[in-house]
Scaffold this active site. Structure first.
Site, PDB file in Angstrom:
ATOM      1  N   HIS A  68       0.834  -1.204   0.000  1.00  0.00           N
ATOM      2  CA  HIS A  68       0.000   0.000   0.000  1.00  0.00           C
ATOM      3  C   HIS A  68       0.868   1.253   0.000  1.00  0.00           C
ATOM      4  O   HIS A  68       1.864   1.320   0.718  1.00  0.00           O
ATOM      5  CB  HIS A  68      -0.951  -0.007   1.203  1.00  0.00           C
ATOM      6  CG  HIS A  68      -2.087  -0.949   1.004  1.00  0.00           C
ATOM      7  ND1 HIS A  68      -3.321  -0.543   0.588  1.00  0.00           N
ATOM      8  CD2 HIS A  68      -2.150  -2.293   1.105  1.00  0.00           C
ATOM      9  CE1 HIS A  68      -4.098  -1.592   0.457  1.00  0.00           C
ATOM     10  NE2 HIS A  68      -3.410  -2.674   0.762  1.00  0.00           N
ATOM     11  N   PRO A  69       0.473   2.229  -0.802  1.00  0.00           N
ATOM     12  CA  PRO A  69       1.256   3.464  -0.863  1.00  0.00           C
ATOM     13  C   PRO A  69       1.015   4.337   0.358  1.00  0.00           C
ATOM     14  O   PRO A  69      -0.032   4.241   1.004  1.00  0.00           O
ATOM     15  CB  PRO A  69       0.708   4.152  -2.115  1.00  0.00           C
ATOM     16  CG  PRO A  69      -0.728   3.714  -2.157  1.00  0.00           C
ATOM     17  CD  PRO A  69      -0.705   2.275  -1.671  1.00  0.00           C
ATOM     18  N   SER A  91      -6.169   3.432  -5.866  1.00  0.00           N
ATOM     19  CA  SER A  91      -5.595   4.311  -4.836  1.00  0.00           C
ATOM     20  C   SER A  91      -5.744   5.777  -5.206  1.00  0.00           C
ATOM     21  O   SER A  91      -6.034   6.613  -4.338  1.00  0.00           O
ATOM     22  CB  SER A  91      -4.120   3.977  -4.608  1.00  0.00           C
ATOM     23  OG  SER A  91      -3.999   2.740  -3.952  1.00  0.00           O
ATOM     24  N   GLU A 117      -9.339   6.760  -4.489  1.00  0.00           N
ATOM     25  CA  GLU A 117      -9.628   6.776  -3.059  1.00  0.00           C
ATOM     26  C   GLU A 117      -8.983   7.971  -2.376  1.00  0.00           C
ATOM     27  O   GLU A 117      -9.629   8.657  -1.568  1.00  0.00           O
ATOM     28  CB  GLU A 117      -9.151   5.453  -2.437  1.00  0.00           C
ATOM     29  CG  GLU A 117      -9.981   4.272  -2.878  1.00  0.00           C
ATOM     30  CD  GLU A 117      -9.287   2.925  -2.756  1.00  0.00           C
ATOM     31  OE1 GLU A 117      -9.937   1.915  -3.083  1.00  0.00           O
ATOM     32  OE2 GLU A 117      -8.099   2.871  -2.352  1.00  0.00           O
ATOM     33  N   GLN A 118      -7.724   8.241  -2.707  1.00  0.00           N
ATOM     34  CA  GLN A 118      -7.042   9.375  -2.080  1.00  0.00           C
ATOM     35  C   GLN A 118      -7.672  10.697  -2.527  1.00  0.00           C
ATOM     36  O   GLN A 118      -7.840  11.616  -1.723  1.00  0.00           O
ATOM     37  CB  GLN A 118      -5.538   9.334  -2.371  1.00  0.00           C
ATOM     38  CG  GLN A 118      -4.847   8.203  -1.633  1.00  0.00           C
ATOM     39  CD  GLN A 118      -3.347   8.348  -1.548  1.00  0.00           C
ATOM     40  OE1 GLN A 118      -2.811   9.462  -1.580  1.00  0.00           O
ATOM     41  NE2 GLN A 118      -2.649   7.227  -1.417  1.00  0.00           N
ATOM     42  N   PHE A 126       1.381   3.389   6.962  1.00  0.00           N
ATOM     43  CA  PHE A 126       0.061   3.572   7.556  1.00  0.00           C
ATOM     44  C   PHE A 126      -0.982   3.201   6.510  1.00  0.00           C
ATOM     45  O   PHE A 126      -0.938   3.674   5.376  1.00  0.00           O
ATOM     46  CB  PHE A 126      -0.120   5.038   7.976  1.00  0.00           C
ATOM     47  CG  PHE A 126      -1.481   5.358   8.515  1.00  0.00           C
ATOM     48  CD1 PHE A 126      -1.819   5.046   9.821  1.00  0.00           C
ATOM     49  CD2 PHE A 126      -2.430   5.971   7.707  1.00  0.00           C
ATOM     50  CE1 PHE A 126      -3.073   5.344  10.326  1.00  0.00           C
ATOM     51  CE2 PHE A 126      -3.689   6.273   8.207  1.00  0.00           C
ATOM     52  CZ  PHE A 126      -4.015   5.959   9.516  1.00  0.00           C
ATOM     53  N   VAL A 127      -1.919   2.338   6.882  1.00  0.00           N
ATOM     54  CA  VAL A 127      -2.988   1.931   5.963  1.00  0.00           C
ATOM     55  C   VAL A 127      -4.321   2.204   6.637  1.00  0.00           C
ATOM     56  O   VAL A 127      -4.537   1.839   7.800  1.00  0.00           O
ATOM     57  CB  VAL A 127      -2.892   0.432   5.592  1.00  0.00           C
ATOM     58  CG1 VAL A 127      -4.039   0.035   4.671  1.00  0.00           C
ATOM     59  CG2 VAL A 127      -1.550   0.115   4.943  1.00  0.00           C
ATOM     60  N   ALA A 169      -8.697   2.682   5.346  1.00  0.00           N
ATOM     61  CA  ALA A 169      -9.724   2.815   4.319  1.00  0.00           C
ATOM     62  C   ALA A 169     -10.207   4.258   4.391  1.00  0.00           C
ATOM     63  O   ALA A 169     -10.870   4.649   5.345  1.00  0.00           O
ATOM     64  CB  ALA A 169     -10.871   1.835   4.566  1.00  0.00           C
ATOM     65  N   VAL A 170      -9.842   5.059   3.403  1.00  0.00           N
ATOM     66  CA  VAL A 170     -10.093   6.500   3.467  1.00  0.00           C
ATOM     67  C   VAL A 170     -11.513   6.897   3.063  1.00  0.00           C
ATOM     68  O   VAL A 170     -11.913   8.035   3.301  1.00  0.00           O
ATOM     69  CB  VAL A 170      -9.070   7.298   2.615  1.00  0.00           C
ATOM     70  CG1 VAL A 170      -7.653   7.105   3.144  1.00  0.00           C
ATOM     71  CG2 VAL A 170      -9.168   6.942   1.149  1.00  0.00           C
TER      72      VAL A 170
END
Length: 178
Positions: A75-76, A92, A95-96, A127-128, A130-131
């Site tokens: 994960h980035p 990603s 989501e971001q 750090f992961v 779900a945003v």
């Protein structure tokens, strides 16, 4: 397989695919980790997204610690180098962007990158979270709060968050066309 091609398939179509096509269709559900779909294939058929998601989570739960850590590390960082370079996956990126991380002020970006660095130094993985449904301010506050956890708690929390991310992605993939 392009997103427009994949979005036209149904869950029942998924059952008929050979393993390679199944893995390709589910590409990106677990970030850069096709092994999750690959190991889930034998559990077909899946009658519901819940069944598919549950099986994929079982695969992750049964994976070795090293595989789980590699999944987390796939994960980035939020608003990190990949975002700056434009090399995030389509999932990603969306989501971001949905969380407003592409709209950070210079000060917010500095704070988030500092938090990312502190987190990685403390735990040894990114750090992961779900945003979806969170603002960039809530995300930064969560990084800050989770810095107080121990490594085992954070490892487990990251895997739980990855499960949430996967569910959001599965729901989007199998959403009924409007």
């Amino acid at each position: 397989m392009s997103q427009s091609t994949t979005s036209s398939r149904s869950l029942s179509d998924l059952t008929e695919l050979d393993q390679a096509a199944f893995v390709q269709y589910l590409d990106g559900i677990f970030e850069h980790s096709p092994w999750v779909a690959e190991r889930s294939w034998n559990a077909r058929p899946f009658n519901t997204v819940d069944e598919l998601h549950k099986q994929m989570l079982t695969v992750v739960d049964q994976a070795s610690h090293e595989e789980q850590k590699a999944l987390i590390c796939a994960h980035p960082e939020l608003a990190g180098k990949e975002a700056e370079e434009g090399s995030l996956t389509a999932h990603s990126t969306g989501e971001q962007k949905g969380a407003g991380l592409d709209q950070c002020t210079v000060q917010e970006l500095e704070r988030l990158r500092s938090l990312n660095t502190r987190y990685r130094e403390r735990f040894g993985f990114p750090f992961v979270i779900a945003v979806k449904g969170l603002t960039r301010h809530q995300i930064m506050d969560k990084v800050d709060a989770r810095l107080n956890n121990d490594t085992e708690t954070e490892f487990s929390t990251c895997l739980q968050e990855i499960g949430k991310i996967a569910r959001f992605r599965l729901d989007a993939l199998f959403a009924s066309p409007n």
